[in-house]
Design a protein around this motif. Sequence first.
Motif, PDB file in Angstrom:
ATOM      1  N   UNK A  97       0.825  -1.215   0.000  1.00 39.63           N
ATOM      2  CA  UNK A  97       0.000   0.000   0.000  1.00 39.63           C
ATOM      3  C   UNK A  97       0.856   1.260   0.000  1.00 39.63           C
ATOM      4  N   UNK A  98       2.187   1.113  -0.152  1.00 38.32           N
ATOM      5  CA  UNK A  98       3.064   2.276  -0.232  1.00 38.32           C
ATOM      6  C   UNK A  98       3.559   2.808   1.094  1.00 38.32           C
ATOM      7  N   UNK A  99       3.353   2.066   2.173  1.00 41.21           N
ATOM      8  CA  UNK A  99       3.843   2.490   3.479  1.00 41.21           C
ATOM      9  C   UNK A  99       5.322   2.100   3.589  1.00 41.21           C
ATOM     10  N   UNK A 100       6.167   3.082   3.902  1.00 41.09           N
ATOM     11  CA  UNK A 100       7.604   2.843   4.028  1.00 41.09           C
ATOM     12  C   UNK A 100       7.917   2.496   5.478  1.00 41.09           C
ATOM     13  N   UNK A 101       8.583   1.361   5.684  1.00 43.28           N
ATOM     14  CA  UNK A 101       8.903   0.880   7.030  1.00 43.28           C
ATOM     15  C   UNK A 101      10.094   1.625   7.609  1.00 43.28           C
ATOM     16  N   UNK A 102      10.264   1.516   8.911  1.00 45.60           N
ATOM     17  CA  UNK A 102      11.416   2.090   9.600  1.00 45.60           C
ATOM     18  C   UNK A 102      12.710   1.485   9.070  1.00 45.60           C
ATOM     19  N   UNK A 103      13.823   2.133   9.386  1.00 40.49           N
ATOM     20  CA  UNK A 103      15.141   1.682   8.947  1.00 40.49           C
ATOM     21  C   UNK A 103      15.451   0.267   9.425  1.00 40.49           C
ATOM     22  N   UNK A 104      16.075  -0.493   8.544  1.00 39.16           N
ATOM     23  CA  UNK A 104      16.777  -1.722   8.904  1.00 39.16           C
ATOM     24  C   UNK A 104      18.236  -1.418   8.613  1.00 39.16           C
TER      25      UNK A 104
END
Length: 122
Positions: A97-104
């Motif tokens: 859905x285009x949600x960008x996750x936190x940094x890995x």
Amino acid sequence: TVATDTTGVGTIRHALAAAGYGTDKAIFGYGYSTSAAGNVSITNLVSNTGTVATDTTGVGTARNAVAAAGYGTDKAIFGYGNDNSTNVSTTNLVSNTGVVANDTTGVGTARNGLAAASYGLS
């Protein structure tokens, strides 16, 4: 046919990344902006009609020279880059859905100016 310019959508920046995902969407992300005084953590979704959404800010580490790729049938990833003092080893997954996750962080060798390719199921 290439259309004429559409201006004024989001923060002006360069050295950003873009990826297609799903069968009909795309995302721009990160980059460097003189108007925002340096690296930015900004993404813009692109609809299936080519409309670029306004800025979504604050997703992960601000950086430039990042790469992006779509994968599977409906997801994408941003990776690596430079924070103006050092190369970083950071990735961010993008949901269907285009949600960008936190940094890995700490995934592989830190680098910038790289390329990425999409892959999926055949």
